[in-house]
Design a protein around this motif. Structure first.
Motif, mmCIF file in Angstrom:
data_model
loop_
_atom_site.group_PDB
_atom_site.id
_atom_site.type_symbol
_atom_site.label_atom_id
_atom_site.label_comp_id
_atom_site.label_asym_id
_atom_site.label_seq_id
_atom_site.Cartn_x
_atom_site.Cartn_y
_atom_site.Cartn_z
ATOM 1 N N ARG A 1 3.446 13.321 -2.622
ATOM 2 C CA ARG A 1 3.658 12.590 -3.871
ATOM 3 C C ARG A 1 4.943 11.754 -3.854
ATOM 4 N NH1 ARG A 1 3.369 16.927 -8.113
ATOM 5 N NH2 ARG A 1 1.453 17.437 -7.026
ATOM 6 N N GLY A 2 6.005 12.335 -3.312
ATOM 7 C CA GLY A 2 7.292 11.644 -3.329
ATOM 8 C C GLY A 2 7.392 10.525 -2.308
ATOM 9 N N ARG A 3 6.383 10.409 -1.484
ATOM 10 C CA ARG A 3 6.446 9.402 -0.420
ATOM 11 C C ARG A 3 5.490 8.235 -0.669
ATOM 12 N NH1 ARG A 3 5.771 12.460 5.097
ATOM 13 N NH2 ARG A 3 4.839 14.129 3.869
ATOM 14 N N VAL A 4 5.063 8.079 -1.901
ATOM 15 C CA VAL A 4 4.207 6.938 -2.253
ATOM 16 C C VAL A 4 4.823 6.245 -3.467
ATOM 17 C CG1 VAL A 4 1.902 6.175 -2.902
ATOM 18 C CG2 VAL A 4 2.165 8.175 -1.426
ATOM 19 N N LEU A 5 5.086 4.961 -3.355
ATOM 20 C CA LEU A 5 5.726 4.212 -4.436
ATOM 21 C C LEU A 5 4.881 3.012 -4.837
ATOM 22 C CD1 LEU A 5 9.430 4.124 -3.129
ATOM 23 C CD2 LEU A 5 8.472 5.658 -4.873
ATOM 24 N N VAL A 6 4.806 2.778 -6.144
ATOM 25 C CA VAL A 6 4.139 1.575 -6.646
ATOM 26 C C VAL A 6 5.207 0.492 -6.813
ATOM 27 C CG1 VAL A 6 2.762 0.592 -8.521
ATOM 28 C CG2 VAL A 6 2.444 2.996 -7.867
ATOM 29 N N CYS A 7 4.978 -0.673 -6.203
ATOM 30 C CA CYS A 7 5.968 -1.759 -6.228
ATOM 31 C C CYS A 7 5.719 -2.676 -7.424
ATOM 32 C CB CYS A 7 5.874 -2.592 -4.953
ATOM 33 S SG CYS A 7 6.108 -1.629 -3.456
ATOM 34 N N ASN A 8 6.787 -3.099 -8.043
ATOM 35 C CA ASN A 8 6.706 -4.059 -9.136
ATOM 36 C C ASN A 8 6.851 -5.466 -8.535
ATOM 37 O OD1 ASN A 8 6.785 -5.363 -11.589
ATOM 38 N ND2 ASN A 8 8.945 -4.854 -11.963
ATOM 39 N N ALA A 9 5.762 -5.950 -7.960
ATOM 40 C CA ALA A 9 5.804 -7.226 -7.233
ATOM 41 C C ALA A 9 4.433 -7.883 -7.311
ATOM 42 C CB ALA A 9 6.177 -6.965 -5.778
ATOM 43 N N PRO A 10 4.378 -9.195 -7.148
ATOM 44 C CA PRO A 10 3.066 -9.861 -7.131
ATOM 45 C C PRO A 10 2.242 -9.356 -5.950
ATOM 46 C CG PRO A 10 4.825 -11.398 -6.552
ATOM 47 C CD PRO A 10 5.485 -10.133 -6.958
#
Lengths: 204, 133
Positions: free
Chosen positions: B94-103
């Protein structure tokens, strides 16, 4: 409040029926200020919930609610799947098998908090929280089933003049004003169906 | 899709439209090559426009890397469903997946470029998001 198997199945059918019967209305609300898929998405989710009967109602209330939530998360799609699904899942986590009214007040507050975290939203942004929060206040204040159902319907109506700040409708800015929030409408339908069913079961 | 270099951060592309998700993935492959684990998902469970948690979980699995996975999303529901999917992962992932705030398209290409150089997950996310800023 004691919900036997028959009552649990009646509750599930009432929730699903309310959404499925109003799918076209939800879609047309969503076409005005969203992407027009809310009715279809919610219908798909609750059809999947219905398909899990009768086994679904064999589960104790908390497990049944968690299972409904997980089904909605996996099937509804859009942002509504995780939001409405989270509400049911958290309600299931927080409620005992035979909840009192006080248990229900505490559990719904926790579930609302989880929806806020999931959507990074608060009441006042033209989302389902604008129904959940005021309805919770009536529940916590001792309102009866009728008062809760009325508040749910009126709270959805009150989203009409609101400016959308979260969700797809927020892209429209001021053009979101003048249309009822579809997520608020579906939340009010679910609450209306739930209290109508539970009215006969309450014996706190 | 999987990579021969699983040490690099994986990239997952989530769009309401499977065509956009697949097209963005094609661009990543052409510009960055096979150096990063890459997967895409798009559409609701019936094949219409939308996103779904099961599809996102599957894409994370496909692009999984010990270095983690960066998710690029398009609109609101894609983000909410991606965050839900991340929470449903086993705790050690869980801690190794990030959602990016990018196009989604530009972010995917830039994140993959950063990943292909061996950068850690935080740097991959930062690069994608800085493009947006």
């Amino acid at each position: 409040m004691s919900l036997d198997r028959v009552a649990r199945e009646r509750l599930v059918r009432a929730l699903a029926g309310a959404v499925i019967e109003h799918a076209d209305e939800l879609t047309s609300l969503d076409q005005a200020i969203g992407d027009g898929d809310h009715g279809l998405n919610m219908k798909r989710g609750f059809e999947a919930v219905l398909a899990a009967l009768p086994g679904l109602a064999d589960k104790p209330l908390p497990d049944m609610l968690k299972a409904i939530g997980m089904t909605l998360v996996m099937k509804v799609g859009g942002a509504s799947g995780p939001l409405v699904g989270t509400f049911f899942m958290e309600l299931g986590k927080a409620l005992p098998e035979q909840p009192s009214r006080a248990d229900l007040v505490v559990a719904t507050e926790k579930a609302i908090h989880a929806v806020k975290a999931r959507g990074r939203s608060e009441a006042g942004q033209k989302t389902l929280l604008d129904v959940l929060v005021p309805v919770h206040a009536v529940l916590a204040g001792g309102g009866d089933a009728k008062a809760i159902a009325i508040e749910a319907a009126q709270a959805a109506d009150r989203t009409t003049p609101m400016l959308a700040i979260r969700g797809r409708a927020s892209f429209l800015g001021e053009r979101s004003i003048g249309h009822m929030d579809p997520g608020s409408r579906s939340a009010s339908l679910l609450i209306g169906a739930a209290v109508e069913t539970l009215e006969f079961e309450v014996n706190t | 899709m999987s990579s021969l270099r699983p040490g690099n951060v994986g990239i997952v592309i989530v769009s309401h439209s499977p065509k956009i998700a697949e097209g963005a993935a094609d661009m990543v492959r052409q510009m960055v090559g096979d150096a990063v684990p890459l997967a895409w998902t798009g559409g609701d469970v019936d094949g219409g426009l939308g996103t779904n948690v099961a599809g996102i979980l599957e894409a994370i699995e496909t692009a999984w890397s010990p270095a983690g996975v960066a998710i690029l999303v398009d609109l609101g529901g894609a983000e909410t469903n991606s965050e839900m999917a991340v929470e449903m992962l086993p705790e050690d992932r869980r801690g190794r997946v990030l959602v990016c705030n990018a196009p989604v398209v530009e972010g995917a290409v830039i994140a993959a470029t950063e990943s292909s150089g061996g950068s850690p997950l935080a740097a991959v996310k930062r690069s994608a998001e800085e493009f947006y800023a």
